[in-house]
Design a protein around this motif. Structure first.
Motif: not given
Ligand code: ATP
Ligand code: MG
Length: 338
Positions: A70-98
């Motif tokens: 709440s006291s610290s928004l993160i600026y200027g690292n949107d690309l990093q965050l979205s890549r990390m998030h994408k990796l999490c989504e892929l990891t969580a999805s059983s469809a992408s396991r193969e």
């Protein structure tokens, strides 16, 4: 402070043997937590704290995460965050396991960049993003104080136990992010010859654990390591991280404007007619780019100006500008004696 014998109903497994041979350790418990109003020791509160202190892996309380974010928004690292998030989504999805298995797509992320550039905050931010679509997600950190041991062979055992602990003490359907912050604490390469044996063994143990991670074997675990001395991390460790992301050291002009405008908004009750003109932003941005000022240093400059108790905006801005130009640094910032 009270000295109490730590007696827990469910001690961390890795410490059991030590407890058996040496007896329970004595810990300092703050008075406020350790005793009730009559001065009696509050066992429940103590043991909860002791368990937390002694676990090799600790879950970060969601209130703590909210407080920090709440006291610290993160600026200027949107690309990093979205890549990390994408990796999490892929990891969580059983469809992408193969696909993950075929591409050796491991859920391991190395964040690097100079101190104070938001690496730890980014890991927290990732959790809150994952939670937007999956409430059953948690952030854990490797508890170095418990893992590192001077006793021969204990550190590497503890590293292995930390990973076991995570899989044994969490639900299968929980999405886990394990943060190994300041990984350089035991993964430096250059000092290898004279490096403490315990660190070297810890590093080997970590490599073994990372090798076990596979999209099929740990489907809901993402490991994030962070360091600000990436050049010194052993190559063997670095190559075990699939996604290597450098955090941005300097904000882009647009993000800088947004960040400083937000801070200006926060101090608007102190200085009248607060808004930045284009030339004022340009002036601050130029000074910021040409100096070694980090993002949190900008807050430091504001703090200093606020302490001067200035109510006139022109004066406020000129002090701000001076702060940027004189190369404020949170490390060497001291007020000259008056
Ligand atoms: N890009 C950014 N946007 C907003 N705030 C930032 C940014 N980078 C750093 N900060 C702020 O700076 C402070 C330090 O951030 P953080 O602890 O995440 O840095 P770090 O890179 O992990 O530092 P270290 O290498 O010393 O551990 C926090 O208050 C954080 O909010
Ligand atoms: Mg950090």
């Amino acid at each position: 402070m009270n000295s109490v014998k730590a007696v827990s109903m469910r001690p961390a497994n890795c410490l059991l043997h030590r407890w058996k041979s040496e007896g329970p350790p004595v810990l300092q418990i703050p008075d406020s937590l350790g005793t009730d109003q009559a001065g009696r020791v509050n066992i429940a509160a103590c043991s909860a704290t002791i368990e937390k202190i002694m676990d090799p892996v600790v879950r970060i309380d969601s209130r703590e995460i909210e407080k920090r974010l709440s006291s610290s928004l993160i600026y200027g690292n949107d690309l990093q965050l979205s890549r990390m998030h994408k990796l999490c989504e892929l990891t969580a999805s059983s469809a992408s396991r193969e696909m993950l298995a075929a591409l050796d797509f491991l859920p391991t992320i190395l964040l690097f960049g100079p101190p104070n550039t938001g690496k730890t905050t980014l890991a927290y931010r990732l959790l809150s993003k994952v939670k937007e679509s999956n409430n059953n997600a948690n952030l854990y950190y490797l508890n170095f104080s418990q893992v590192m041991s001077a006793e021969y062979g204990e550190t590497s055992k503890n590293i292995a136990k930390a990973f076991d602990y995570l899989s044994q003490n969490t639900a299968d359907d929980e999405f886990k992010i394990l943060l190994i912050d300041e990984i350089d604490q035991f993964c430096m390469s250059r000092s290898r010859d004279n490096e403490h044996d315990a660190s070297r063994r810890a590093m080997s143990a970590l490599m073994l654990e990372l090798d076990k991670i596979h999209p099929c074997s740990h489907p809901r675990l993402v490991v994030i390591a962070a360091t600000n001395v990436q050049d010194k991390i052993d190559n063997a460790i670095v190559r075990r991280f699939c996604l290597k992301l450098k955090v941005n050291e300097k904000l882009q002009r647009e993000d800088f404007e947004e960040y400083t405008s937000k801070l200006i908004g926060c101090v608007s009750s102190l200085a009248c007619s607060v808004s930045l003109s284009v030339s004022q932003i340009n002036s601050l941005y130029q000074a910021y780019i040409e100096s070694n000022i980090t993002i949190p240093d900008i807050k430091g400059i504001f703090r200093n100006v606020v302490l001067e108790d200035i109510h006139d905006w022109d004066m406020f801005f000129s002090r701000l500008d001076h702060g940027f130009r004189s190369g404020y640094s949170s490390i060497d910032n001291t007020l000259e004696a008056v």
